[in-house]
Design a protein around this motif. Structure first.
Motif, PDB file in Angstrom:
ATOM      1  N   ARG A 105       7.523 -17.224  -0.713  1.00 46.03           N
ATOM      2  CA  ARG A 105       7.037 -16.177   0.184  1.00 46.03           C
ATOM      3  C   ARG A 105       5.779 -15.536  -0.386  1.00 46.03           C
ATOM      4  NH1 ARG A 105       6.017 -12.207   2.870  1.00 46.03           N
ATOM      5  NH2 ARG A 105       7.152 -11.288   4.591  1.00 46.03           N
ATOM      6  N   GLY A 106       4.874 -15.169   0.498  1.00 47.74           N
ATOM      7  CA  GLY A 106       3.706 -14.410   0.100  1.00 47.74           C
ATOM      8  C   GLY A 106       4.101 -12.980  -0.207  1.00 47.74           C
ATOM      9  N   VAL A 107       3.555 -12.445  -1.283  1.00 49.97           N
ATOM     10  CA  VAL A 107       3.768 -11.035  -1.619  1.00 49.97           C
ATOM     11  C   VAL A 107       2.393 -10.399  -1.796  1.00 49.97           C
ATOM     12  CG1 VAL A 107       6.008 -11.505  -2.675  1.00 49.97           C
ATOM     13  CG2 VAL A 107       3.947 -11.518  -4.109  1.00 49.97           C
ATOM     14  N   GLY A 108       2.357  -9.135  -2.146  1.00 49.38           N
ATOM     15  CA  GLY A 108       1.080  -8.471  -2.383  1.00 49.38           C
ATOM     16  C   GLY A 108       0.622  -8.700  -3.814  1.00 49.38           C
ATOM     17  N   ALA A 109      -0.646  -8.397  -4.068  1.00 45.69           N
ATOM     18  CA  ALA A 109      -1.165  -8.607  -5.420  1.00 45.69           C
ATOM     19  C   ALA A 109      -0.412  -7.791  -6.465  1.00 45.69           C
ATOM     20  CB  ALA A 109      -2.664  -8.292  -5.447  1.00 45.69           C
ATOM     21  N   PRO A 110      -0.121  -6.504  -6.222  1.00 45.16           N
ATOM     22  CA  PRO A 110       0.592  -5.749  -7.264  1.00 45.16           C
ATOM     23  C   PRO A 110       2.008  -6.261  -7.510  1.00 45.16           C
ATOM     24  CG  PRO A 110      -0.525  -4.263  -5.754  1.00 45.16           C
ATOM     25  CD  PRO A 110      -0.567  -5.629  -5.134  1.00 45.16           C
ATOM     26  N   ASP A 111       2.730  -6.645  -6.471  1.00 47.65           N
ATOM     27  CA  ASP A 111       4.088  -7.119  -6.777  1.00 47.65           C
ATOM     28  C   ASP A 111       4.081  -8.538  -7.311  1.00 47.65           C
ATOM     29  OD1 ASP A 111       3.597  -7.707  -4.092  1.00 47.65           O
ATOM     30  OD2 ASP A 111       5.680  -7.460  -3.476  1.00 47.65           O
ATOM     31  N   LEU A 112       2.953  -9.254  -7.140  1.00 42.89           N
ATOM     32  CA  LEU A 112       2.816 -10.533  -7.849  1.00 42.89           C
ATOM     33  C   LEU A 112       2.649 -10.267  -9.352  1.00 42.89           C
ATOM     34  CD1 LEU A 112       2.615 -13.629  -7.235  1.00 42.89           C
ATOM     35  CD2 LEU A 112       0.224 -13.355  -7.828  1.00 42.89           C
ATOM     36  N   VAL A 113       1.836  -9.270  -9.679  1.00 44.11           N
ATOM     37  CA  VAL A 113       1.695  -8.882 -11.082  1.00 44.11           C
ATOM     38  C   VAL A 113       3.054  -8.435 -11.629  1.00 44.11           C
ATOM     39  CG1 VAL A 113       0.672  -7.159 -12.630  1.00 44.11           C
ATOM     40  CG2 VAL A 113      -0.751  -8.286 -10.908  1.00 44.11           C
ATOM     41  N   TYR A 114       3.796  -7.685 -10.817  1.00 46.46           N
ATOM     42  CA  TYR A 114       5.133  -7.232 -11.229  1.00 46.46           C
ATOM     43  C   TYR A 114       6.036  -8.428 -11.526  1.00 46.46           C
ATOM     44  CZ  TYR A 114       9.412  -4.473 -11.294  1.00 46.46           C
ATOM     45  OH  TYR A 114      10.587  -3.882 -11.685  1.00 46.46           O
ATOM     46  N   ALA A 115       5.983  -9.437 -10.647  1.00 45.46           N
ATOM     47  CA  ALA A 115       6.823 -10.628 -10.836  1.00 45.46           C
ATOM     48  C   ALA A 115       6.410 -11.392 -12.091  1.00 45.46           C
ATOM     49  CB  ALA A 115       6.740 -11.530  -9.612  1.00 45.46           C
ATOM     50  N   ALA A 116       5.094 -11.465 -12.340  1.00 47.47           N
ATOM     51  CA  ALA A 116       4.611 -12.168 -13.536  1.00 47.47           C
ATOM     52  C   ALA A 116       5.044 -11.430 -14.801  1.00 47.47           C
ATOM     53  CB  ALA A 116       3.089 -12.303 -13.486  1.00 47.47           C
ATOM     54  N   ALA A 117       4.992 -10.103 -14.745  1.00 45.38           N
ATOM     55  CA  ALA A 117       5.267  -9.308 -15.947  1.00 45.38           C
ATOM     56  C   ALA A 117       6.756  -9.130 -16.208  1.00 45.38           C
ATOM     57  CB  ALA A 117       4.590  -7.938 -15.821  1.00 45.38           C
ATOM     58  N   THR A 118       7.553  -9.054 -15.138  1.00 43.01           N
ATOM     59  CA  THR A 118       8.983  -8.759 -15.318  1.00 43.01           C
ATOM     60  C   THR A 118       9.891  -9.928 -14.967  1.00 43.01           C
ATOM     61  OG1 THR A 118       9.347  -8.011 -13.041  1.00 43.01           O
ATOM     62  CG2 THR A 118       8.504  -6.368 -14.622  1.00 43.01           C
ATOM     63  N   GLY A 119       9.366 -10.926 -14.258  1.00 45.94           N
ATOM     64  CA  GLY A 119      10.202 -12.057 -13.834  1.00 45.94           C
ATOM     65  C   GLY A 119      11.034 -11.747 -12.605  1.00 45.94           C
ATOM     66  N   GLY A 174       1.422  -0.243  17.276  1.00 47.90           N
ATOM     67  CA  GLY A 174       2.364  -0.925  18.149  1.00 47.90           C
ATOM     68  C   GLY A 174       3.237  -1.892  17.360  1.00 47.90           C
ATOM     69  N   HIS A 175       3.471  -3.047  17.963  1.00 51.82           N
ATOM     70  CA  HIS A 175       4.313  -4.049  17.314  1.00 51.82           C
ATOM     71  C   HIS A 175       3.510  -4.863  16.304  1.00 51.82           C
ATOM     72  CE1 HIS A 175       7.928  -3.450  19.700  1.00 51.82           C
ATOM     73  NE2 HIS A 175       7.123  -3.240  20.737  1.00 51.82           N
ATOM     74  N   ARG A 176       4.179  -5.304  15.257  1.00 51.68           N
ATOM     75  CA  ARG A 176       3.614  -6.188  14.221  1.00 51.68           C
ATOM     76  C   ARG A 176       2.387  -5.564  13.563  1.00 51.68           C
ATOM     77  NH1 ARG A 176       5.468  -8.802  18.459  1.00 51.68           N
ATOM     78  NH2 ARG A 176       3.509  -8.568  19.548  1.00 51.68           N
ATOM     79  N   PHE A 177       2.419  -4.286  13.306  1.00 55.94           N
ATOM     80  CA  PHE A 177       1.278  -3.653  12.649  1.00 55.94           C
ATOM     81  C   PHE A 177       1.099  -4.261  11.254  1.00 55.94           C
ATOM     82  CE2 PHE A 177      -1.180  -0.554  10.351  1.00 55.94           C
ATOM     83  CZ  PHE A 177      -2.117  -0.158  11.291  1.00 55.94           C
ATOM     84  N   GLY A 178      -0.127  -4.708  10.961  1.00 58.39           N
ATOM     85  CA  GLY A 178      -0.405  -5.291   9.641  1.00 58.39           C
ATOM     86  C   GLY A 178      -0.061  -6.759   9.536  1.00 58.39           C
ATOM     87  N   MET A 179       0.050  -7.436  10.674  1.00 55.47           N
ATOM     88  CA  MET A 179       0.389  -8.862  10.602  1.00 55.47           C
ATOM     89  C   MET A 179      -0.732  -9.630   9.889  1.00 55.47           C
ATOM     90  SD  MET A 179      -0.295  -9.966  14.555  1.00 55.47           S
ATOM     91  CE  MET A 179      -0.326 -11.737  14.371  1.00 55.47           C
ATOM     92  N   GLY A 180      -0.364 -10.732   9.262  1.00 55.48           N
ATOM     93  CA  GLY A 180      -1.378 -11.579   8.644  1.00 55.48           C
ATOM     94  C   GLY A 180      -1.219 -11.724   7.151  1.00 55.48           C
ATOM     95  N   SER A 181      -2.314 -11.512   6.450  1.00 54.38           N
ATOM     96  CA  SER A 181      -2.378 -11.975   5.066  1.00 54.38           C
ATOM     97  C   SER A 181      -1.921 -10.916   4.083  1.00 54.38           C
ATOM     98  CB  SER A 181      -3.806 -12.416   4.736  1.00 54.38           C
ATOM     99  OG  SER A 181      -4.567 -11.315   4.321  1.00 54.38           O
ATOM    100  N   SER A 182      -1.942 -11.298   2.802  1.00 57.18           N
ATOM    101  CA  SER A 182      -1.474 -10.396   1.752  1.00 57.18           C
ATOM    102  C   SER A 182      -2.593  -9.518   1.223  1.00 57.18           C
ATOM    103  CB  SER A 182      -0.869 -11.207   0.605  1.00 57.18           C
ATOM    104  OG  SER A 182      -1.889 -11.706  -0.227  1.00 57.18           O
ATOM    105  N   ARG A 183      -3.787  -9.639   1.784  1.00 49.81           N
ATOM    106  CA  ARG A 183      -4.916  -8.850   1.297  1.00 49.81           C
ATOM    107  C   ARG A 183      -4.584  -7.354   1.363  1.00 49.81           C
ATOM    108  NH1 ARG A 183      -9.213 -11.069   5.553  1.00 49.81           N
ATOM    109  NH2 ARG A 183      -8.215 -12.975   4.874  1.00 49.81           N
ATOM    110  N   PRO A 184      -5.147  -6.579   0.443  1.00 47.57           N
ATOM    111  CA  PRO A 184      -4.689  -5.188   0.300  1.00 47.57           C
ATOM    112  C   PRO A 184      -5.281  -4.214   1.318  1.00 47.57           C
ATOM    113  CG  PRO A 184      -6.290  -5.702  -1.404  1.00 47.57           C
ATOM    114  CD  PRO A 184      -6.068  -6.974  -0.644  1.00 47.57           C
ATOM    115  N   GLY A 185      -5.085  -4.490   2.598  1.00 46.16           N
ATOM    116  CA  GLY A 185      -5.528  -3.572   3.643  1.00 46.16           C
ATOM    117  C   GLY A 185      -4.847  -2.215   3.529  1.00 46.16           C
ATOM    118  N   ALA A 186      -3.620  -2.221   3.048  1.00 44.12           N
ATOM    119  CA  ALA A 186      -2.883  -0.958   2.910  1.00 44.12           C
ATOM    120  C   ALA A 186      -3.611  -0.011   1.965  1.00 44.12           C
ATOM    121  CB  ALA A 186      -1.471  -1.232   2.397  1.00 44.12           C
TER     122      ALA A 186
END
Lengths: 422, 172
Positions: free
Chosen positions: A134-148, B56-68
């Motif tokens: 699964r795709g995760v965010g960059a910070p929780d990828l770092v978390y996974a690398a650092a903590t497993g 609305g629905h599916r807010f933030g759909m797509g990639s893991s880029r740090p839009g948040a």
């Protein structure tokens, strides 16, 4: 109560006898994949400790070779990281270059029954191998690398029981578009593929489906194991694994039976995928400026072969840029050996080195204002491949190749029926 | 209870819209200029600290880029949406942006109205109309991360990542 494939993998990874939808699960991450965007200045935080360097894979894929000095600097940071922690599984520019999800496939890193995370949304690709990827965010990828460890909120699963066989000229990209059109959004659900038709689908075809599960908004998109899958992994990775089969009494949100013989070539209209696909004939005649085949979903050998069959002995239409980006340099070499690259280049295609490239609008084929593109890649969002005013249609590699030859969106059958000129 | 001015967005707001591909290599500060450039040019100059987005629905759909993170850096205090894409939600946890699913919210607010929301009783109230909606509670472990500035502060405290450096500030 029985469990689905994803539930069994996550139960094992979290040390629980059973897990159920709704659970917040803290799980061991067996494989953690870093990519070149992991080292971008806006993302990278220097990791001081790694849980286990042997769990790490580093692949430069989004912008390779470095198109500018900024990216060159990021690659240097990544190489330093690899050297400092002695990471063996590193894929830099060169012989082993490729898109991370393709490398993960070719090397058998997404072991059946395991958990894999990467900070790219198409990481679900590894689900083709019975892996909870699964795709995760960059910070929780770092978390996974650092903590497993990492976390998941477990969702219910939709089971697709595949029957029959795709007709000639129809591929799993068309099946994906059909799923998006027929069933729409899969948000907050996992997808599990199984059934007798699995035997008719090679690993490239399955990986297109698992990769595009992301575009159905699914969580995990996993396949039930079979001999094709298990042999594929065993040929590539000697590590032991425990493939996970669904329990006979597993609970699914829904079970859907599909007859693959009913699927026809489809094209998604610009800006979105969900419930936005039409038969190719309905979009036919739309003039295009660029045609692209590549990405983690469609840069496979099967995809290059399909494109070569369509364009053999023909020339790309004037005014059309036909870009082909193999998913890895290994695929590139295989396509050279099979003659596909020669056929494509002689037709006027520009074949690039392996990279994410035009799919993400980062480099090597960025769209200009008001241009129209037909793509066999992962996304057709507004602005995805360049200027926000560009229009992006999405289809199979064969449809894209046929459109490149015609200069307008075109059904590949028109070319294949005339017989390939080789 | 937190009160926030509402900016309305529709269904399927993607992370490509928050953070277009060409902006990925920029610094976090530069990236904020690109937010919603394709679908809502000029918005980054109008949004004020503490405002909230109603999606609305599916807010933030797509990639893991740090839009948040870009939304957080623009001062957005909270995202309230019919449904939130899970990868975007992960990044809201990662970067410390409050993100809450609230069925019915798209029809309950007009732009410019004031949302009063509480993570004590998980309600959102429209100050102008008085309408009250129930939200989907965020699990405590994730809510703590959202409120504590995300994952990097946790990793820093445990000596697992280096502190943010000025101009290279992934965690800011």
């Amino acid at each position: 109560m029985g469990m689905t494939v994803v539930e069994k993998i996550l139960a094992r990874a979290s040390g629980h006898a059973t897990v159920a939808p709704g659970d917040l699960i803290v799980a061991n991450a067996d494989t953690v994949v870093l990519i070149d965007p992991s080292f971008y200045p806006g993302i990278w935080r220097e990791i001081l400790k790694l849980d286990d360097p042997r769990k790490i894979v580093v692949v430069f894929d989004h912008r390779v070779p470095a198109p500018d000095r900024t990216v060159a600097g990021m690659h240097a940071i990544g190489r330093d990281f690899v050297a400092r922690f002695g990471i063996d599984r590193f894929f830099d520019v060169g012989y082993d270059q490729g898109i991370s999800h393709v490398i993960v496939a070719e090397r058998g890193y997404a072991l059946p029954g395991t958990v894999l995370v990467c900070s790219d949304s198409h990481t679900g690709s590894g689900g083709a191998f019975n892996c909870a990827a699964r795709g995760v965010g960059a910070p929780d990828l770092v978390y996974a690398a650092a903590t497993g460890q990492t976390w998941f909120e477990l969702c219910p699963t939709i089971r697709y029981e595949l029957h029959g066989c795709l007709r000639p000229g129809v591929v799993t990209k068309d099946l994906f578009l059909w799923l998006a059109q027929t069933f729409g959004d899969h948000s907050d659900h996992n997808i599990e593929f199984g059934g007798p038709a699995l035997a008719t689908l090679g690993m490239d075809a399955r990986r297109t489906l698992s990769t595009m599960g992301t575009e159905l908004n699914a969580e995990f998109s996993v396949f039930e194991p079979d001999d094709v899958l298990l042999n594929y992994i065993r040929e590539r990775n000697p590590a032991p694994f425990e493939a996970q089969y669904p329990d006979a009494d597993a609970t699914y949100a829904e079970r859907r039976d599909l007859d693959l013989a009913t699927i026809e070539p489809l094209v998604a209209l610009p800006d979105r995928i969900i419930r936005n696909a039409v038969p190719v004939s309905q979009a036919a005649g739309e003039r295009i400026h660029q045609a692209f085949i590549g990405s983690c979903a469609n840069g496979n050998l099967d995809d290059l072969a399909a494109a070569a069959r369509v364009v053999a002995g023909r020339r790309v239409a004037p005014g059309v840029r036909f870009l082909v980006t193999p998913g890895s340099q290994a695929i590139y070499r295989q396509a050279v050996a099979a003659g596909y690259i020669g056929v494509l280049v002689n037709a006027g295609a520009v074949v690039t080195n392996a990279t994410c490239g035009a799919c993400g609008g980062g480099h090597m084929g960025v769209l200009g204002p008001n241009e129209t593109c037909i793509t066999a890649s992962t996304r057709n969002y507004k602005g995805r491949m360049g200027d926000p005013s560009a229009r992006i249609y999405m289809a199979s590699p064969a449809t894209v190749a046929a459109s490149a030859i015609a200069g307008t969106i075109t059904h590949a059958g028109e070319f294949l029926q005339q017989g390939a000129v080789t | 209870m937190i009160a926030a001015r509402v900016w309305k967005f529709g269904d399927n707001v993607s992370t490509d819209l928050m953070l277009p591909g060409p902006a990925l290599i920029l610094t976090p500060e530069e990236q904020t200029r690109w937010v919603f450039q394709a679908n809502r040019p000029g918005w980054v100059d109008e949004v004020q600290p503490g405002d909230c987005i109603v999606g609305g629905h599916r807010f933030g759909m797509g990639s893991s880029r740090p839009g948040a993170r870009s939304l957080r850096n623009l001062g957005v205090g909270c995202v309230l949406a019919e449904s939130i894409a899970r990868l975007f939600f992960r990044n809201c946890v990662n970067f410390g942006l409050l993100a809450i699913e609230c069925p019915g919210i798209a029809g309950a607010f007009e732009e410019g109205q004031t949302a009063e929301f509480s993570t004590e009783d998980w309600t959102v109230r429209n100050r102008q109309t008085g309408q009250v909606l129930l939200c989907t509670p965020v699990p405590a472990m994730l809510l703590d991360l959202m409120r504590g500035g995300g994952i990097y502060p946790v990793l820093e405290r445990n000596g697992l990542v280096a502190p943010a450096q000025p101009g290279h500030a992934a965690g800011r």
